[in-house]
Design a protein around this motif. Structure first.
Motif, mmCIF file in Angstrom:
data_model
loop_
_atom_site.group_PDB
_atom_site.id
_atom_site.type_symbol
_atom_site.label_atom_id
_atom_site.label_comp_id
_atom_site.label_asym_id
_atom_site.label_seq_id
_atom_site.Cartn_x
_atom_site.Cartn_y
_atom_site.Cartn_z
ATOM 1 N N PRO A 111 -1.909 4.164 12.500
ATOM 2 C CA PRO A 111 -0.489 3.880 12.289
ATOM 3 C C PRO A 111 -0.029 2.453 12.625
ATOM 4 O O PRO A 111 1.059 2.066 12.219
ATOM 5 N N ALA A 112 -0.822 1.681 13.314
ATOM 6 C CA ALA A 112 -0.370 0.352 13.750
ATOM 7 C C ALA A 112 0.182 -0.514 12.610
ATOM 8 O O ALA A 112 1.240 -1.132 12.779
ATOM 9 N N PRO A 113 -0.466 -0.591 11.446
ATOM 10 C CA PRO A 113 0.101 -1.426 10.379
ATOM 11 C C PRO A 113 1.459 -0.936 9.860
ATOM 12 O O PRO A 113 2.211 -1.720 9.268
ATOM 13 N N LEU A 114 1.796 0.323 10.107
ATOM 14 C CA LEU A 114 3.099 0.835 9.677
ATOM 15 C C LEU A 114 4.231 0.292 10.543
ATOM 16 O O LEU A 114 5.398 0.367 10.175
ATOM 17 N N ARG A 115 3.889 -0.266 11.695
ATOM 18 C CA ARG A 115 4.904 -0.813 12.601
ATOM 19 C C ARG A 115 5.725 -1.879 11.892
ATOM 20 O O ARG A 115 6.948 -1.936 12.049
ATOM 21 N N GLN A 116 5.077 -2.718 11.106
ATOM 22 C CA GLN A 116 5.778 -3.778 10.375
ATOM 23 C C GLN A 116 6.776 -3.178 9.385
ATOM 24 O O GLN A 116 7.904 -3.654 9.266
ATOM 25 N N VAL A 117 6.380 -2.126 8.695
ATOM 26 C CA VAL A 117 7.276 -1.448 7.757
ATOM 27 C C VAL A 117 8.438 -0.833 8.524
ATOM 28 O O VAL A 117 9.596 -0.962 8.131
ATOM 29 N N PHE A 118 8.132 -0.177 9.640
ATOM 30 C CA PHE A 118 9.166 0.446 10.465
ATOM 31 C C PHE A 118 10.186 -0.583 10.953
ATOM 32 O O PHE A 118 11.395 -0.355 10.876
ATOM 33 N N GLU A 119 9.695 -1.700 11.448
ATOM 34 C CA GLU A 119 10.597 -2.733 11.965
ATOM 35 C C GLU A 119 11.529 -3.243 10.868
ATOM 36 O O GLU A 119 12.704 -3.498 11.104
ATOM 37 N N ALA A 170 0.823 -1.210 0.000
ATOM 38 C CA ALA A 170 0.000 0.000 0.000
ATOM 39 C C ALA A 170 0.857 1.260 0.000
ATOM 40 O O ALA A 170 0.554 2.214 -0.711
ATOM 41 N N VAL A 171 1.932 1.287 0.767
ATOM 42 C CA VAL A 171 2.758 2.496 0.837
ATOM 43 C C VAL A 171 3.770 2.588 -0.291
ATOM 44 O O VAL A 171 4.492 3.570 -0.394
ATOM 45 N N ALA A 172 3.804 1.592 -1.150
ATOM 46 C CA ALA A 172 4.709 1.640 -2.298
ATOM 47 C C ALA A 172 4.281 2.714 -3.298
ATOM 48 O O ALA A 172 5.106 3.216 -4.054
ATOM 49 N N GLU A 173 3.039 3.096 -3.270
ATOM 50 C CA GLU A 173 2.499 4.104 -4.199
ATOM 51 C C GLU A 173 2.708 5.500 -3.613
ATOM 52 O O GLU A 173 2.223 5.797 -2.515
ATOM 53 N N PRO A 174 3.431 6.373 -4.316
ATOM 54 C CA PRO A 174 3.716 7.719 -3.791
ATOM 55 C C PRO A 174 2.473 8.532 -3.424
ATOM 56 O O PRO A 174 2.468 9.243 -2.412
ATOM 57 N N ARG A 175 1.417 8.434 -4.190
ATOM 58 C CA ARG A 175 0.213 9.209 -3.889
ATOM 59 C C ARG A 175 -0.392 8.751 -2.563
ATOM 60 O O ARG A 175 -0.888 9.566 -1.788
ATOM 61 N N ARG A 176 -0.338 7.456 -2.275
ATOM 62 C CA ARG A 176 -0.862 6.969 -0.990
ATOM 63 C C ARG A 176 0.011 7.456 0.157
ATOM 64 O O ARG A 176 -0.493 7.767 1.241
ATOM 65 N N ARG A 177 1.318 7.543 -0.067
ATOM 66 C CA ARG A 177 2.193 8.097 0.972
ATOM 67 C C ARG A 177 1.850 9.559 1.219
ATOM 68 O O ARG A 177 1.871 10.019 2.367
ATOM 69 N N ASP A 178 1.518 10.297 0.161
ATOM 70 C CA ASP A 178 1.104 11.693 0.325
ATOM 71 C C ASP A 178 -0.159 11.780 1.185
ATOM 72 O O ASP A 178 -0.278 12.660 2.049
ATOM 73 N N ILE A 179 -1.086 10.880 0.955
ATOM 74 C CA ILE A 179 -2.324 10.852 1.737
ATOM 75 C C ILE A 179 -2.009 10.540 3.194
ATOM 76 O O ILE A 179 -2.520 11.198 4.110
ATOM 77 N N LEU A 180 -1.146 9.563 3.421
ATOM 78 C CA LEU A 180 -0.768 9.226 4.795
ATOM 79 C C LEU A 180 -0.091 10.411 5.476
ATOM 80 O O LEU A 180 -0.339 10.687 6.656
ATOM 81 N N ASP A 181 0.776 11.122 4.747
ATOM 82 C CA ASP A 181 1.432 12.304 5.309
ATOM 83 C C ASP A 181 0.403 13.351 5.721
ATOM 84 O O ASP A 181 0.518 13.963 6.791
#
Length: 132
Positions: free
Chosen positions: A75-83, A13-24
């Motif tokens: 933000p909880a699902p981002l924990r896996q990416v962070f780790e 999901a966060v691989a797409e730049p536009r979705r990262r913009d939305i998350l930001d």
């Protein structure tokens, strides 16, 4: 060859730049779809499509407020990416430390060259200087 589904996990999901913009944008607070459309300068259907993907992987939550749908970051699902990314921090740190050392060496060499270039060439005076 078919593309892999982008709704399988936070990584996709966060691989797409536009979705990262939305998350930001959502990291700064709740937003309606219209707010996101205005802030990102993208068409409403595009924003809605990306929000659907983010919702399906659990990165955003939505609630109805009157006629608007209000989205907030989960933000909880981002924990896996962070780790996963955190494991690479050591590599980045080592490389930056090496770069810092190289830059310090270059600065020291430049400072030494500047000092040598600004010194008087010799203490000898020429005949012309003595007569003036």
């Amino acid at each position: 060859m078919a593309r892999a589904a982008t709704t399988t996990d936070a990584f996709n999901a966060v691989a797409e730049p536009r979705r990262r913009d939305i998350l930001d944008a959502l990291a700064r607070g709740e937003r309606s779809v219209n707010d996101l459309v205005e802030q990102l300068g993208v068409a409403q259907p595009v924003v809605s499509k990306h929000l659907r993907v983010l919702r399906e992987v659990g990165l955003v939550q939505v609630r109805d407020e009157g006629r608007q749908r209000i989205y907030r970051l989960e933000p909880a699902p981002l924990r896996q990416v962070f780790e996963w990314v955190k494991d690479y921090e050591r590599l980045w740190t080592e490389r930056f430390e090496r770069l810092d050392a190289v830059l310090e060496d270059l600065k020291a060499e430049q400072a030494q060259a500047d000092r040598q270039g600004s010194r008087p060439a010799t203490s000898k005076t020429t005949d012309e200087e003595r007569t003036s």
